[in-house]
Design an enzyme around this catalytic site. Structure first.
Site, PDB file in Angstrom:
ATOM      1  N   THR A 159       0.784  -1.258  -0.043  1.00  0.00           N
ATOM      2  CA  THR A 159      -0.051   0.036  -0.117  1.00  0.00           C
ATOM      3  C   THR A 159       0.732   1.284  -0.005  1.00  0.00           C
ATOM      4  O   THR A 159       1.873   1.342   0.556  1.00  0.00           O
ATOM      5  CB  THR A 159      -1.073   0.052   1.147  1.00  0.00           C
ATOM      6  OG1 THR A 159      -1.592  -1.385   1.303  1.00  0.00           O
ATOM      7  CG2 THR A 159      -1.851   1.058   1.191  1.00  0.00           C
ATOM      8  N   THR A 196      -5.977   0.929  -2.227  1.00  0.00           N
ATOM      9  CA  THR A 196      -6.248  -0.486  -2.863  1.00  0.00           C
ATOM     10  C   THR A 196      -6.210  -0.475  -4.304  1.00  0.00           C
ATOM     11  O   THR A 196      -5.930  -1.384  -4.911  1.00  0.00           O
ATOM     12  CB  THR A 196      -7.552  -0.831  -2.525  1.00  0.00           C
ATOM     13  OG1 THR A 196      -8.689   0.048  -2.694  1.00  0.00           O
ATOM     14  CG2 THR A 196      -7.825  -1.270  -1.105  1.00  0.00           C
ATOM     15  N   GLU A 200      -4.876 -14.213   2.395  1.00  0.00           N
ATOM     16  CA  GLU A 200      -4.951 -13.109   3.494  1.00  0.00           C
ATOM     17  C   GLU A 200      -6.491 -12.832   3.575  1.00  0.00           C
ATOM     18  O   GLU A 200      -6.932 -12.670   4.799  1.00  0.00           O
ATOM     19  CB  GLU A 200      -4.378 -11.807   3.097  1.00  0.00           C
ATOM     20  CG  GLU A 200      -4.619 -10.627   3.825  1.00  0.00           C
ATOM     21  CD  GLU A 200      -4.138  -9.243   3.175  1.00  0.00           C
ATOM     22  OE1 GLU A 200      -3.443  -8.650   4.115  1.00  0.00           O
ATOM     23  OE2 GLU A 200      -4.560  -9.119   2.074  1.00  0.00           O
TER      24      GLU A 200
END
Length: 387
Positions: free
Chosen positions: A125, A131, A245
Site C-alpha cells: 500500500t 487499494t 489473506e
C-alpha cells in the site's frame, strides 16, 4: 457454545486453546494498555510450530493447508487474543512458497520454520494509491546485480518485529506495459540491512494496538537474487497471497464473532434487571441470535474458500465473500456485545471495548467492504466496473 461447524480440525483447536490459556485476557489487556507487542505470546506460537503451519514439511514446516491455518487464526481470536500480531507470516509466506526459487526457499523457509527468522511484513500500500495497487509509484530500477528502490509505503504492519519483508515495486513504467497490472515485481527485503541502506521506518499511532508504519525508500539497494518469481509479474504472484489473506482475516473475524457472542450470551443470562435476566427480553435475545446465524454462515463460506484454495482452484470470489460475511458478522456481534453490556462494555476490565476496536479494523482492511462488493458486482455478476 459448540457450533457444529467448529468440529472441524478439533485437534488443532484443542492445541491452540491450550496454548492461549497460558495467555489469558489480562495478558492481552496489559499489552494493549501499554501499546506493546505480545512478544511472549508470539514466541510461544513460534516455538510450538503453529506459525510454520503452511511451510512444506521438507522445509521444516507442518505442510498444512489454508483450512488448518485459518483454524489457528480463528482460535487465537476466539480465545481473546489478536492474530493481527502474527498473522502476516501465515499469508505473506505463501508468495515465497508458491513463487520463490529453490535457492530462496532453502535460504529462508527453514530458518522461518525454526523461528530464527520472521517474515511478518508485506509492503504494498502507498499513500496516494490505497487499494488501487496498479498505480503504485515505488520503483525498483535494475543496475547490474542490484535493484535500486525509491518510493514510499504506508500502513505496513509489524516491521519492527519482522526480519524479512516482501516488497512490491514497479520495475517497468506503466506506459510501457500492455496492462496496468504488469511491470511490478516482488522482492525479499532484509529489514535490518535495509535500514542501514536507505530504508526509513516511521511508526503510525492508531486506535488499535496494531503495529503499523510508513516506509520511505531512498536509493535502497536490493540484490538481484532477492527478486521473487518473474520480473514484471509481481502483481500476479501477489494474488495468491492476497486470497489467503482474505480467508485468514475472515477466520479471525469468525473467532472474534464467537467471542462476542459467548460474552454477550453469558452476560445476558446473568444480568438481572427489573427482576428478570436481560436475555429473556427479545430486544436482547434476537440480535444475539441473529449474530450467531450470520457467523455460522460466514464460517461455512470460509471453509468453502479454504477447500478451493487448498485444491488449487480459483477462489477469488469465495475468498472475498468469506471476508465480507465474517467482517460483517464480527462487527454486528461486537455492537450487540457492547450494547448489552451497557456501561460495563466500555470498561477495560471486561475486554469488550478492546475487542470492539480490534474487530472494527476489518471493515476497512485489508480490503474494504465496498471493494468486495465491487469485485462481486463486476467479476461474478458481470456488471460494468463501478470505479
Amino acid at each position: 457454545m459448540s457450533p457444529k461447524t467448529t468440529d472441524r480440525h478439533q485437534d488443532i483447536r484443542d492445541g491452540i486453546r491450550a496454548l492461549c490459556a497460558q495467555f489469558p485476557s489480562e495478558y492481552h489487556r496489559k499489552v494493549d494498555q501499554a501499546k506493546a507487542y505480545p512478544e511472549d505470546f508470539v514466541n510461544a506460537l513460534i516455538r510450538a510450530g503453529w506459525l510454520a503451519a503452511l511451510i512444506p514439511v521438507d522445509h521444516g514446516g507442518s505442510g498444512l493447508g489454508l483450512a488448518e491455518a485459518s483454524v489457528i487464526m480463528e482460535e487465537i481470536n476466539r480465545s481473546g487474543g489478536n492474530s493481527g500480531a502474527c498473522h502476516g507470516q501465515m499469508y505473506v509466506i505463501n508468495t515465497l512458497i508458491k513463487h520463490g526459487s529453490a535457492a530462496q526457499k532453502e535460504r529462508y523457509l527453514l530458518p522461518i520454520a525454526a523461528g530464527q527468522l520472521r517474515l511478518q511484513s508485506m509492503a504494498v500500500t502507498e499513500p496516494t494509491t490505497g487499494t488501487d495497487t496498479t498505480k503504485i509509484k515505488t520503483t525498483a530500477t535494475k543496475r547490474g546485480d542490484r535493484y535500486i528502490v525509491n518510493g514510499q509505503k504506508v500502513w505496513i504492519s509489524r516491521v519492527q518485529h519482522s526480519d524479512l519483508m516482501i516488497l512490491l515495486a514497479r520495475t517497468t513504467p506503466v506506459e510501457q506495459c500492455q496492462t496496468p497490472s504488469q511491470g511490478m515485481s516482488i522482492f525479499m527485503v532484509d529489514i535490518k540491512e535495509a535500514q542501514k541502506n536507505g530504508l526509513t521506518v516511521k511508526p503510525i499511532a492508531n486506535m488499535v494496538n496494531h503495529e503499523t508504519n510508513e516506509l520511505f525508500f531512498d536509493n535502497l539497494e536490493i540484490p538481484a537474487e532477492n527478486l521473487v518469481g518473474t520480473e514484471g509479474q509481481g502483481f500476479k504472484h501477489l494474488l495468491s497471497g492476497l486470497n489467503a489473506e482474505r480467508v485468514l482475516i475472515a477466520a479471525e473475524c469468525i473467532g472474534d464473532a464467537y467471542w462476542f457472542i459467548d460474552r454477550a450470551t453469558t452476560y445476558a443470562k446473568e444480568r438481572v434487571v427489573f427482576g428478570r435476566p436481560i436475555g429473556q427480553n427479545q430486544g436482547v435475545q434476537f440480535p444475539i441470535a441473529e449474530c450467531y446465524i450470520e457467523t455460522e454462515a460466514a464460517n461455512l463460506m470460509r471453509f468453502r474458500a479454504c477447500d478451493l484454495y487448498d485444491a488449487n482452484e480459483p477462489c477469488g470470489a469465495e475468498a472475498n465473500m468469506s471476508k465480507y460475511l465474517a467482517a460483517k458478522a464480527s462487527w454486528e456481534a461486537a455492537n450487540a456485545c457492547i450494547q448489552f453490556h451497557g456501561g460495563f462494555g466500555f470498561a477495560e476490565e471486561y475486554d469488550v471495548e478492546r475487542k470492539f476496536r480490534e474487530t472494527r479494523l476489518y471493515q476497512v482492511a485489508p480490503i474494504s467492504t465496498n471493494m468486495i462488493l465491487s469485485y462481486i458486482g463486476q467479476h461474478v455478476l458481470g456488471m460494468p466496473r463501478s470505479f
